[in-house]
Write a protein that holds these residues in place. Structure first.
Motif, mmCIF file in Angstrom:
data_model
loop_
_atom_site.group_PDB
_atom_site.id
_atom_site.type_symbol
_atom_site.label_atom_id
_atom_site.label_comp_id
_atom_site.label_asym_id
_atom_site.label_seq_id
_atom_site.Cartn_x
_atom_site.Cartn_y
_atom_site.Cartn_z
ATOM 1 N N PRO A 81 0.874 -1.303 -0.317
ATOM 2 C CA PRO A 81 -0.129 -0.311 0.101
ATOM 3 C C PRO A 81 0.583 0.889 0.139
ATOM 4 C CG PRO A 81 -0.582 -1.429 2.156
ATOM 5 C CD PRO A 81 0.827 -2.185 1.319
ATOM 6 N N GLN A 82 2.235 1.164 0.929
ATOM 7 C CA GLN A 82 3.003 2.956 0.513
ATOM 8 C C GLN A 82 3.023 2.732 -0.903
ATOM 9 O OE1 GLN A 82 3.531 4.442 3.170
ATOM 10 N NE2 GLN A 82 5.074 5.428 2.602
ATOM 11 N N ILE A 133 3.188 6.732 -4.950
ATOM 12 C CA ILE A 133 2.696 7.292 -6.746
ATOM 13 C C ILE A 133 1.953 8.603 -6.632
ATOM 14 C CG2 ILE A 133 2.118 6.336 -8.852
ATOM 15 C CD1 ILE A 133 3.983 3.443 -8.255
ATOM 16 N N THR A 134 1.115 7.543 -6.101
ATOM 17 C CA THR A 134 -0.875 8.998 -6.593
ATOM 18 C C THR A 134 -0.365 10.313 -5.316
ATOM 19 O OG1 THR A 134 -1.470 7.810 -4.696
ATOM 20 C CG2 THR A 134 -2.351 6.827 -5.876
ATOM 21 N N GLU A 135 0.506 10.147 -4.647
ATOM 22 C CA GLU A 135 1.000 11.808 -3.860
ATOM 23 C C GLU A 135 1.908 12.081 -5.033
ATOM 24 O OE1 GLU A 135 1.141 14.409 -1.677
ATOM 25 O OE2 GLU A 135 0.353 13.408 -1.046
ATOM 26 N N ARG A 136 2.583 11.263 -5.878
ATOM 27 C CA ARG A 136 3.690 12.217 -7.343
ATOM 28 C C ARG A 136 2.371 12.512 -8.564
ATOM 29 N NH1 ARG A 136 6.589 7.503 -8.630
ATOM 30 N NH2 ARG A 136 8.063 7.704 -6.275
ATOM 31 N N ALA A 147 -5.936 7.564 -17.406
ATOM 32 C CA ALA A 147 -5.891 8.494 -16.940
ATOM 33 C C ALA A 147 -4.695 8.120 -16.283
ATOM 34 C CB ALA A 147 -6.565 9.422 -16.254
ATOM 35 N N LEU A 148 -4.609 6.690 -15.952
ATOM 36 C CA LEU A 148 -3.660 5.922 -15.195
ATOM 37 C C LEU A 148 -3.001 5.308 -15.591
ATOM 38 C CD1 LEU A 148 -7.074 4.806 -12.440
ATOM 39 C CD2 LEU A 148 -4.637 6.667 -11.528
ATOM 40 N N ILE A 149 -2.694 5.403 -16.840
ATOM 41 C CA ILE A 149 -1.808 5.046 -17.820
ATOM 42 C C ILE A 149 -0.418 5.264 -17.010
ATOM 43 C CG2 ILE A 149 -0.474 4.598 -19.933
ATOM 44 C CD1 ILE A 149 -3.591 4.862 -21.032
ATOM 45 N N THR A 161 -5.729 4.193 1.233
ATOM 46 C CA THR A 161 -6.021 5.841 1.940
ATOM 47 C C THR A 161 -5.335 6.878 0.696
ATOM 48 O OG1 THR A 161 -5.948 5.443 3.720
ATOM 49 C CG2 THR A 161 -5.565 7.503 3.480
ATOM 50 N N LEU A 162 -6.098 7.510 -0.020
ATOM 51 C CA LEU A 162 -6.025 8.503 -1.513
ATOM 52 C C LEU A 162 -5.333 9.642 -0.540
ATOM 53 C CD1 LEU A 162 -7.837 6.970 -4.137
ATOM 54 C CD2 LEU A 162 -5.294 6.203 -3.885
ATOM 55 N N PRO A 163 -4.100 10.407 -0.973
ATOM 56 C CA PRO A 163 -3.977 12.083 -0.717
ATOM 57 C C PRO A 163 -5.252 12.461 -1.409
ATOM 58 C CG PRO A 163 -2.929 11.200 -2.872
ATOM 59 C CD PRO A 163 -2.877 9.709 -2.265
#
Length: 394
Positions: A97-98, A103-106, A128-130, A260-262
């Motif tokens: 999960p980390q 990556i989502t924070e980036r 959009a997630l490519i 948990t997503l940012p």
């Protein structure tokens, strides 16, 4: 809007023909060349069609609260049962999960804007997630094969798509330019080879249309459907769509997968201002009131930290700061002084590169390199960046 309507609007029909011809000789990061003719056979479209029964009240959608809700609203592949390949990657991401959080924070500066571009084209939101799969949302990512940027374009494909590259600028690293090129490319291949099938186009994006078309011919000859899931492809390509669907499934239901997503705003976090004069990113940061690192992170395509209209026509700044920079640039440009600011010079009538270089204590070649000039032509009123030997630009 049909694919051809979209392409004619963006590039024009003649440009599409020229681009298609160029791409026949080169493809994406892991793509092969020598693309064979279309093998025939109609596959279902992957684009969502508007419901004929929609009425006024159904059209009144609430504004998304954040980038994630906007992205989920555009997902088109979440109603399909996950096969073993997708389940494998869901388990993999759940176990790490980390990695997802990092990556989502980036993705924070780019996600809302990329989702907006995908949405405007009617493509599945999953597209959009490519960059999650390709580059872990790192605009400066480079592969050992030579691919670069958020969308991991190889040099040949970048050239065919018009992404400029030189010593001062790399369009593959420019998020705005490369995103538009990637979406153009996905749409173009979907129409050219696969009757609009986006999943097959994504496979071709990864492995090259030649590889996918050959696998598809074999599949059809066996009496199979000829869709992505029935093809025997290189190992990486076999897992390309499963990875994409897995991360989309987790983002679609983060609580279910205990992720948990940012928090990311639903609107793009950057604004684009026209670039009409050379500008060092450190100076742009000072004029805008942000850190040099922030300005550099928003403009990764600028190599060496210098923005020049010869390379790019726009500069990205944090949203809300664009007016401050524009007004200060206007004041700087209207200044009667020969020196527009520290490290820059306004060309006067009768000036030449050799004369300016002599006065500034630098070489002509240094001025050319600093400003992306290829010859000796300069114009009165032009602002030149002057290399500083005593204080290096950061």
């Amino acid at each position: 809007m049909t694919y051809y309507t979209t392409r004619r609007r963006i590039l024009g029909f003649a440009s599409v023909v020229a681009l298609t011809g160029s791409l026949l000789a080169g493809a994406h990061s892991q793509a092969s060349t020598n693309l064979p003719p279309h093998s025939g056979g109609v596959l279902p479209q992957d684009r969502a069609a508007p419901s004929a029964g929609s009425h006024f009240w159904e059209a009144l959608a609430l504004e998304p609260k954040d980038a994630w809700s906007r992205l989920r609203a555009n997902f088109q592949w979440q109603d399909q049962a996950h096969n073993e390949r997708v389940q494998h990657w869901i388990a993999h991401y759940q176990a790490n999960p980390q990695n997802i959080i990092e990556i989502t924070e980036r993705a924070r500066p780019w996600l809302a804007w990329i989702t907006e571009q995908v949405e405007q084209r009617g493509l599945p939101g999953e597209i959009a997630l490519i960059p999650f799969v390709e580059s872990s949302f790192d605009p400066r990512a480079r592969s050992h094969r030579g691919a670069a940027g958020l969308w991991q374009f190889m040099p040949g494909t970048a050239d065919a798509l018009g992404l400029r590259r030189n010593g001062a600028y790399d369009g593959r690293l420019d998020v705005v330019t490369s995103t538009r090129a990637a979406l153009d490319y996905i749409e173009l291949q979907a129409d050219q080879w696969y009757d609009g099938n986006i999943k097959l186009s994504l496979a071709a994006y990864n492995a090259g249309a030649g590889t996918v078309n050959r696998a598809r011919n074999v599949s059809l000859s066996r009496g199979d459907a000829g869709d992505y899931w029935s093809l025997q492809l290189p190992h990486e390509t076999m897992h390309y769509l499963p990875k994409l669907k897995a991360i989309a499934a987790i983002i679609n239901a983060p609580d279910e997968y205990r992720v948990t997503l940012p928090e990311i705003d639903a609107s793009p976090g950057f604004a684009s201002i026209p670039l009409t004069q050379p500008l060092n990113l450190s100076e742009a940061a000072r004029l805008t009131g942000v850190s040099p690192d922030t300005m550099a992170d928003l403009n990764p395509g600028l190599i060496g930290g210098n923005a020049h209209p010869n390379h790019t026509r726009a500069l990205l700044v944090p949203v809300g700061r664009e007016q401050a920079l524009l007004s200060r640039l206007e004041n700087r440009q209207s200044s009667p002084s020969n020196t527009a600011s520290e490290g820059s010079y306004v060309v006067q009538r009768g000036d030449s590169l050799s004369l300016i270089a002599s006065r500034q204590g630098v070489s002509v070649e240094e001025i050319r390199r600093q400003n992306g000039l290829e010859g000796n032509l300069i114009q009165s009123g032009q602002v030149l960046d002057i290399p500083q030997r005593s204080l290096a630009f950061r």
